[in-house]
Structure formats: C-alpha cells, structure tokens
Design a protein around this motif. Structure first.
Motif, short mmCIF file in Angstrom:
data_model
loop_
_atom_site.label_atom_id
_atom_site.label_comp_id
_atom_site.label_asym_id
_atom_site.label_seq_id
_atom_site.Cartn_x
_atom_site.Cartn_y
_atom_site.Cartn_z
N UNK A 1 -7.78 3.12 -2.67
CA UNK A 1 -8.80 4.05 -3.20
C UNK A 1 -9.08 5.16 -2.20
N UNK A 2 -8.99 4.84 -0.91
CA UNK A 2 -9.22 5.90 0.08
C UNK A 2 -8.15 6.97 -0.03
N UNK A 3 -6.92 6.56 -0.28
CA UNK A 3 -5.82 7.52 -0.34
C UNK A 3 -5.86 8.33 -1.63
N UNK A 4 -6.27 7.71 -2.71
CA UNK A 4 -6.09 8.36 -4.01
C UNK A 4 -7.39 8.83 -4.65
N UNK A 5 -8.51 8.36 -4.16
CA UNK A 5 -9.79 8.80 -4.73
C UNK A 5 -9.89 8.48 -6.21
N UNK B 1 0.89 3.92 -3.21
CA UNK B 1 0.32 5.28 -3.14
C UNK B 1 1.38 6.32 -3.47
N UNK C 1 -7.57 0.78 1.11
CA UNK C 1 -6.79 1.98 1.43
C UNK C 1 -6.27 2.68 0.17
N UNK D 1 0.81 -1.23 0.00
CA UNK D 1 0.00 0.00 0.00
C UNK D 1 0.84 1.28 0.00
#
Ligand SMILES: Nc1ncnc2c1ncn2[C@@H]1O[C@H](COP(=O)(O)OP(=O)(O)OP(=O)(O)O)[C@@H](O)[C@H]1O
Ligand SMILES: [Mg+2]
Lengths: 425, 235, 299
Positions: free
Chosen positions: A297-301, A269, A295, A265
C-alpha cells in the motif's frame, strides 16, 4: 560513430584471463560463504511433569538478510512481541513462571545456508526446546530436515504441502497448505463474483516460479480445471524480474475475467504498475505474499483499493496483539508477524498445559492439544489443532480486500465481518 | 645547469642494476649512452623519469631534485621521455596521441603552434592525423612517439633506442629530424645499442657496461678509441 | 497483422528496457576499461543510488527524475572516495584480493543499507506512473520512456566526454597505456579516481532514473548483477559503445523471448548469450564486430 575503445587488444587477452579468474573466484567466494558445518546432535533434557525452571528456550530461524529479509524481520517482530507479552504476563506459570528465552539465527534467503544455520544453532550450547521458522517454504524444507533429525519441534508458517507429506513427527504447520490456499483463492473469487452478479469464466494465473508460487499455482490450475473454467494464461516468471511489462502484455492479450497472482512485494508492485500502465481493470486476486503487506500500500497508494488477496488469518481480527504491533512498529501487523506470534503462543500454551523440558515430550503434546491463547485465537476458527502429520486441521483461508487502503476480511462470510466490493462498482 | 646525476643506484626489488652512476647533460647538450643488452640503459632513463625508484645518489635537473617527485610530476620540469618500444596509445588517433603529449600545456595556442611544428617535422603524421595510431607502420609509430614527446616543448628530451626496428633509411631520417630538434635548443639524452648512429649524431657519449660507466668523452674521441671500435663498432 | 504488432511492441519494449540496461552497465565497463578492476559492488551502488533518490525525493518532494543529476554528482563523490580509500591500495594487488575487496564492499553496502534503512521495499509515487504514450499503435509506459531518454542523454554525454574533451582523452590514454600516460604528466591515480567516480555516478544516476517504475530494498543489487555482467561481457570488456549496443541487444532478446517462451525462461536466452560471450568468444562479440568495422572504415 565515435570511437571509445579504452583498451588495446593486447590487453584484452590478459584481461580475458583475468576476467575468467574473477568469475570463478566470485563463484567460489559465494559458495564458500555458504558452507559451514557442525554436527547436529541434540540430547533431550529430562521430561517430567513437575518442572520448575527459570527459563525455557525457544529458537527461531528466519531469513533476516537477503531477498526475503523483510518477511523474516516482520516474522521476528511478531515472535518477539508474543514472547514479550507472554513473559510480561508471568511466563509459563505451570513451570514456576519460567520465562521464554528467545534465540535467533539468520537463515539468509538461501536454502543451503538455512540448513547450515539450523545445524549450528542446534549443535552449539544448550539446544532450544522448539523452533519457530523459517518463513519461506523453500527454507523451511531444509530446516525441517535438520530439526526432524534433532527431534526438536519446528512450528512453521510455511505453506508448502510437501512439508507435511514427509512423515515428520516434529513438524507443525499453522497456516493452511498451499493447495488449500490455491483452491480457496480460486473458489472464493468465483463465489464473490457470483455474489456481485458477475461471472468468472476465463482466468489468468501468473506466479513467481519458486516453491511457494509453483505449488499455489498448481492448486489454482487444478481448481480451474475442476470448475470447468478456461485458463487463458498460466505463466511463471522469475521472482527476480526487474520489469513486469512483458508478462502484463501477455495477461492483457489473454483477456481474462480475473487475474490470479502469486507474488512477493517487488513483483506484485511491478505487476500492479504495469497493469495500470496498460490500462487493465481486470479484478486481481493475490495469493498472500506481497499483496497483503504494508509496503504494497505504501508503494501503490490508492491503486491498491479493490485488490483481493487470499491469506491465512484475518487481519482485521488481530485484536490486542495487532494493536500492540501497530503501536510498536508504526504499521499494521503483517500476516507473517501474526502467524509467527501465534506459533509462539502455541508453544507457550503447550508448556503451560503440559510442562516439560523434553522436546519429544513437547512434540507429543503439540499433536494432542488445542491451542487458543493470544494470537493463536485469531487464527481462523479461533484455535490451532494439529493432526498426526502436523497439519493444523482447523486452518481455513480468508479472502481479504483492500478497502480505503486497509485490509478487510471479506470472505467467507461465516468467519469475517467485512463485505466484498466488486471492482468498478 | 641541465641534468646532473651523481652516484645513482637503482634497480628492481632487491636487485641493483645501476651501481653508482654519474653523468651530466648540460643545457643544449646532445649526449648518448651506449652499451650492450642488459647494460642498464633503459633503467637509467626510467630512474630519471621516476618510473623506477632510485635507491641512492641524486638526480638534479636545473636545481630540482627529481628523486623527490612522483613520475607524473617530472614532465612538469619539461623533461620528455620517449620510452623503449614506442608505447603509443593504439586506439587513439594520431592527433589525439600527439595532443596527449601536450597534457601539461594549458595554453591552447601553444598547443596548436607546437602541433604545427611537429607536423612540419613529420609531414607523414599530418596526413595520418585521423588514423588510429595502432594501425600505423612501425616507423610512423616511432614518429608519433617522438612527436608526442615534442608536444611538451621539452628542455630535455630522452630517447630510448629510437632506431629500434627501423629500416636504415628511416634511421637516418629519424636522426636528422632529431638533429633539427636539437638545433632549436633542446638538450638530448639518447640511449642506443646502435653505437654507430649514436656516436655520429651525439656530441658526447658514455659507455655503460653492467650498470657502470666504463668510458666517456666526446663522440669523436670515442669513435677513435680502439676498444670501442672492437667492442661496439665491429671494426 | 496482430502478430506483427506484437513483435513490434516487443522490440520497442526491449529497446526501452535495453537502454536502461546499458545505462546501469556502462559504468562497470568504464571502470574495468580504465582500471582493469572488476567492480563486483556495481549492483550495490545501483541500490545506493535508488535509496539516495528515494530519500532525497521524499524529503524535498521532488521527482526522482529531477533529482537524478544530483544523485549522480553525489555518486561521483562517493565513488571517488571509495576509490581513494578501498580501491587505490589494491590496484596492483593480485586479482583475488581485488575480488575480495569489491565483493566485500558489495556485501557491506547491502547489509549496511539493511541495518540503516531496514528491509522494507520502498518506492516513490509520481503522477506519470500510470501514463502511457501511444505511437503508431504501440504503447510505451511513461516511466520507461523517461528512463530510456535519460540513458540516451547520458550515453551522448559520456561519448562527448571521452572523445571530445582533453580529460576524457587522457583517461582513454591512461586506459590504453598507464605507463606512457604517466610519462606525459598524466596522474594515473587521479584518472582512476575520476573513472571510478564516473562509473559510480552513472549507476547511481541510473538508480534514481529507474526508481519511478520499480522499488528499492537493500538487496536489489543482486537482481541486476546478471544483466550488468552479461551486457559488459557481451559488449567487450572495457568497451563503452559495446556495452551500449549489448544493453539494447539483451533488452530486445529478453523481450522477444517472452513472446515465444514462457516468462520464466526469459533469462534463458540471456544466459546462453552470456555463456557464449564468456567462454567461446571472450573479449566480446561486439568488440570484434567493432574492430572489424573500424578496420573496414579506415583502410
Ligand atoms: N622490471 C624488471 N625487473 C627486474 N629486472 C629487470 C627489470 N627490467 C630490467 N631488468 C634487468 O635490469 C638489467 C638492465 O635492464 P635494462 O632494460 O635497463 O637494459 P638495457 O641496457 O636497456 O638493455 P636493452 O639494450 O636490451 O634494452 C637487466 O639485467 C634486466 O634483466
Ligand atoms: Mg633498453
């Protein structure tokens, strides 16, 4: 310039010594905590066809702390969910409704500690009938040595090829091995490009230089050579990088048609952010790890959209257990949670069909049977089937793609429903 | 008033170094404590400034019980201590060393004024104000140590062998400067192995031997004593 | 021409990341310089700062760069509290006890964070994450530029504090001679509390500042430990200026080495430098240079 000396030179010499003491002391402290011992002797129970017991013991060894703790905990969630589901449905019916009793050990993220955790686990109290673990290939290698000696089946979701090259009789690998994953990551990408009317001639391979990254990168490189493609960059990096800028500069400078990346991860990222900052729009094909996690997708949208990754099972085909996971944990079921849950289902189905309290007997049946219950059914091909080396011969990698911030299985067409979208189209 | 020490017992760990010592420094007094190596002179000053904890007896300064105070609160009573071996801050400038002595002086004007006075007393320090104190000569470092203590405008200044390591000419200079400070109303408690110098400048003196006061009196009397002449003045 | 451009870009990147290295390390050297304590939990305090910034910025919808000063203040209070409760009792204890205390503190912080926040990788989204500045044909990622700018500002503020304020000078005096400082009425315990608080404030603020370009999870502190200790040892234990220069040096070495060496060896030159600094020239290469230069300037 200002003068800021805080110390005197006389103090320095005393401190110098102190500092060395400190350095040595820490090193010692760190090693000592890693050393614990225990004699690993596992006396197997009596095997018999007509066994009625209250419970069957299943162990799991996972990295619950340390740098891969997240994957370890996700795996544990999957295992717990599978155990819950199986027990709620009446346990192992052929064994008088025996419930699966799960016990857990922390392998940390350090191979030496993983082995000692395994040894302790198998030497204290009544040993488990089988073990599920230990997520990372590096940990699994050392744990497998212990379980093999103790003659306890180890159901693993580690990818490394070498795991099944040891002649082990108690080792079972559910997902496709790294070499298959690497080859599929490479070839599927070529096929997807062709399907979109594009071609990939120059490729960049970047990987975290641990067991998992290196074996998969090696497979990618071999595949590229075989396919006559130019590898314009083949670069390993420490999984502990704190800045991906320099690697991304190298990627951009090498002007590839596609980027193959094996990363966890944090580095996935960092790579994605640096690629964006340096204006790269080259298609990215990830190799499992970080690329398919919540995580990511949460970090990068939105930035995740169009990114591909190879994986071991199709996340949009996880069915009931996928839905149950989402409900319980509030995020989609990660690959490692699913595949470990599949391992539990394999264990349960083996006992159901071949009741036993003997680990050796169980191992024998694991080699014989085909397992298609619960999460094992959502492994590619619909069932799990181990050969004599512990390889799941039915395992087949799947290419997924982020579309609208969801992971969709897009390749190969015969086992997925989705369609790939070429980046920028 | 002034400093009153009664039956002071002090030492390190279980070792008692000072055995029931009593002495006094009155307001405006100039008192010397002389004695051989290891007599306990440094221990006495450290017990007063609280860096060595006393085990018995009392130390009172202008009505304040010093034994009830942690070391860093003793200077609040305007007691300054020039420790043995100077103990300057080697990697602070001379100016910053002096200003560190005025840590408890909250009034900026007073700090500036006192600094002027210290510079008047030790013109050399003014010349060297920007220099790292650790690069000064031994004599200059001693000036920094004394100057730093004076920055507090102390009522009582305690000095631990200020002549140690100084050339005879500088010793004389140092004592003349101290006399000047004393002349302005500061009480002085001086600890010295250099008995000749101590008995020359102090008004009164105590003789310390193995942690006990064995003799005391005016400097004049002690200079006349046969025992002192033999044991300490080498005459 | 192309190669020159590469080198220039690498040096520029190295300076940006190097100033961040300086910022995350300077608190460690400050604490060591004043208190003679090696804070093995320094990496974990970075993690605490990152978590603090993550939760504060998601809760208030503010950018971590705006929140950084608040995180620094909270870090100061946390550091002061830790000093009073954990460090103060062992300040005169043997080195081994101090190691156990700070290593233990680090383990507790990391595992505590894992227990409270879970083992997730968390990160913030900011509008400038994909932006770059271009200057003379060189490109700079906005996130790194802002972090480096913070590092420069903090270095200046720290220098002003230590060199221009009465309190800062008293702190240096305490570092150089605790006993003498005490005789002047300086309370060493207070100085220690403030020094530890400042050290933690700097590293937690750093955590907030680097969050936009990275992500946080409970064990991230371990990733920064090598860098922190290399910078501090190379700079000369306890030397603030040394740490700042060493941070930049390490950043540039690391960045340049990736031009010549495979990325996986990017820490090799750093290790070598660390080894040399620790074993052969302990006391710090740069502190020697500095001492020499001070002497030259003054004589
Ligand atoms: N830190 C210490 N721990 C244990 N004993 C000590 C310590 N400091 C001094 N002593 C002992 O206390 C006794 C008195 O020492 P002190 O330093 O007070 O003597 P002094 O009169 O100042 O001697 P000098 O003229 O040599 O400075 C000596 O026997 C010394 O060994
Ligand atoms: Mg003495």
């Amino acid at each position: 310039m200002f003068n800021d000396a805080l110390t005197t030179s006389k103090q320095h010499s005393a401190r110098r010594v102190a500092w060395r003491v400190a350095a040595v002391g820490t090193a010692l402290a760190l090693t000592l905590t890693g050393c614990s011992s225990g004699g690993g002797d596992n006396s197997s129970g009596n095997g018999s066809k007509n066994v009625k017991v209250d419970e069957v013991r299943l162990g799991t060894i996972l990295p619950l702390t340390g740098s891969t703790a997240q994957n370890g905990n996700n795996s544990l969630h999957g295992i717990e969910l599978a155990v819950e589901q199986i027990n709620a449905a009446g346990g192992i019916k052929s064994m008088g409704g025996a419930k699966i009793k799960l016990s857990t050990a922390d392998a940390t993220s350090d191979a030496a500690k993983a082995a000692s955790a395994a040894t302790q686990f198998l030497s204290k109290g009544e040993p488990p009938l089988a073990i599920v673990g230990a997520y990372a290939s590096g940990l699994t290698i050392t744990v497998a040595r212990v379980t093999e000696r103790a003659k306890v089946p180890l159901l693993s979701t580690g990818f490394a090829d070498e795991l099944t090259h040891q002649g082990y009789k108690y080792f079972f690998q559910l997902p496709p091995a790294s070499s298959l994953m690497g080859a599929a990551q490479f070839n599927y990408a070529i096929d997807i490009a062709k399907d979109a009317g594009k071609s990939i001639d120059k490729v960049a391979i970047v990987y975290a230089n641990n067991a998992y990254g290196e074996s998969q990168a090696k497979a990618l490189k071999a595949q590229a050579d075989k396919a006559g493609k130019t590898v314009v960059l083949n670069e390993g990096y420490s999984p502990n990088i704190t800045d991906a800028g320099p690697i991304v500069s190298k990627i951009v400078a090498s002007k590839p048609d596609a980027i193959y990346s094996i990363a966890y991860v944090p580095d996935s990222v960092l790579l994605m952010r640096a690629l964006k900052a340096q204006g790269s729009d080259v298609p990215i094909f990830g190799g499992t790890g970080g690329y398919i996690t919540p995580d990511f997708v949460k970090a990068l949208g939105d930035q995740v959209n169009d990114v591909f990754s190879i994986t071991t099972s199709n996340p949009d085909g996880y069915g009931d257990i996928g839905a149950a996971y989402l409900k319980k944990y509030g995020e989609f079921m990660p690959q490692e949670a699913h595949d470990n849950a599949a391992a539990v289902y394999v264990f349960a189905q083996a006992l159901e069909e071949h009741p036993t309290t003997d680990s050796t007997d169980l191992a024998k049946y694991l080699h014989e049977g085909k397992f298609d219950q619960g999460a094992a059914a959502s492994m590619p091909g619909g069932f799990v089937d181990f050969d004599e080396t512990g390889v799941n011969v039915n395992a087949k990698p799947v290419m997924v793609q982020w579309q609208n911030k969801s992971l969709i299985g897009v390749w190969p067409a015969d086992i997925v429903k989705g369609k790939p979208v070429w980046p920028g189209q | 008033m002034g400093l009153e020490i009664t039956d002071l017992q002090s030492g390190y760990g279980n070792i008692e170094v000072l055995h029931k010592i009593s002495l006094a420094v009155d307001d405006g007094d100039y008192v010397a404590v002389v004695g051989a190596n290891g007599a306990g002179k440094t221990t006495l000053l450290k017990s007063i400034s609280g860096t060595v904890r006393a085990k018995g007896g009392s130390i009172v300064f202008n009505g304040n019980d010093l034994l009830a105070r942690p070391a860093h609160k003793v200077p609040q009573l305007l007691i300054a201590h020039v420790p043995e071996g100077r103990q300057i801050f080697p990697e602070l400038s001379v100016y910053d060393n002096l200003m560190a002595g005025a840590w408890l002086v909250k009034d900026k004007d007073q700090r500036a004024q006192t600094l002027g006075e210290v510079y008047d007393l030790f013109p050399r320090l003014k010349e060297r104000s920007g220099q790292m104190a650790g690069t000064l000569s031994g004599g200059e470092q001693q000036m920094v140590a004394v100057g730093r203590a004076l920055m507090l405008r102390p009522k009582l200044i305690m000095l631990d062998e200020p002549s140690q390591g100084l050339a005879p000419k500088l010793v004389t200079e140092m004592y003349q400067q101290l006399a000047e400070v004393h002349g302005l109303g500061t009480s002085v408690l001086l600890v010295e192995q250099n008995t000749t110098a101590a008995l020359k400048y102090a008004k009164r003196a105590y003789v310390m031997e193995q942690g006990r006061i064995t003799m005391s009196g005016s400097s004049e009397e002690l200079r006349g004593s046969e025992e002192i002449r033999k044991a300490y003045l080498g005459i | 021409m192309d190669i020159l451009n590469h080198v220039a870009q690498s040096v520029a990147n190295g300076l940006l990341i190097g100033s961040v290295y300086a910022l995350i390390s300077v608190g460690l050297t400050l604490i060591f310089g004043v208190m003679n304590i090696v804070n093995f939990a320094h990496g974990e305090f970075l993690m605490v700062g990152m978590f603090g910034a993550y939760f504060a910025s998601t809760a208030f919808g503010l950018d971590p760069l705006w929140i950084a000063p608040l995180i620094g203040i909270a870090g100061f209070l946390l550091g002061a509290l830790v000093e009073r409760t954990i460090i103060e009792p062992i300040i005169k204890a043997p080195q081994s006890a101090q190691i156990i205390a700070t290593v233990g503190l680090g383990i507790i912080l990391a595992n505590g964070a894992a227990a409270i926040f879970g083992n997730n990788f968390l990160s913030v989204k900011t509008p400038y994450q994909g932006e770059t500045f271009s200057l003379f044909g060189l490109h700079f990622a906005a996130t790194f530029v802002y972090a480096a700018a913070y590092a420069v500002v903090m270095a200046v503020l720290l220098a002003l504090f230590l060199n221009k304020t009465r309190f800062g000078k008293a702190m240096r005096a305490t570092a150089q001679n605790r006993g003498a400082a005490q005789l002047l009425g300086i309370d060493p315990k207070r100085m220690y509390m403030v020094a530890f608080g400042l050290g933690v404030a700097l590293v937690t603020l750093a955590g907030s500042v680097i969050l936009p370009y990275t992500l946080v999870y409970p064990f991230i502190g371990q990733q920064y430990v090598l860098i922190m200790f290399t910078v501090v040892v190379l700079g000369g234990l306890g030397s603030i200026r040394g740490a700042i220069i060493a941070g930049l040096v390490v950043g540039v070495i690391q960045s340049l080495s990736t031009l010549l060496l495979p990325s996986e060896l990017q820490n090799l030159p750093v290790f070598i430098v660390f080894f040399i600094a620790l074993v052969l020239i302990s006391g710090g290469v740069l502190s020697r240079v500095r001492n020499a230069s001070v002497k030259l300037k003054r004589s």
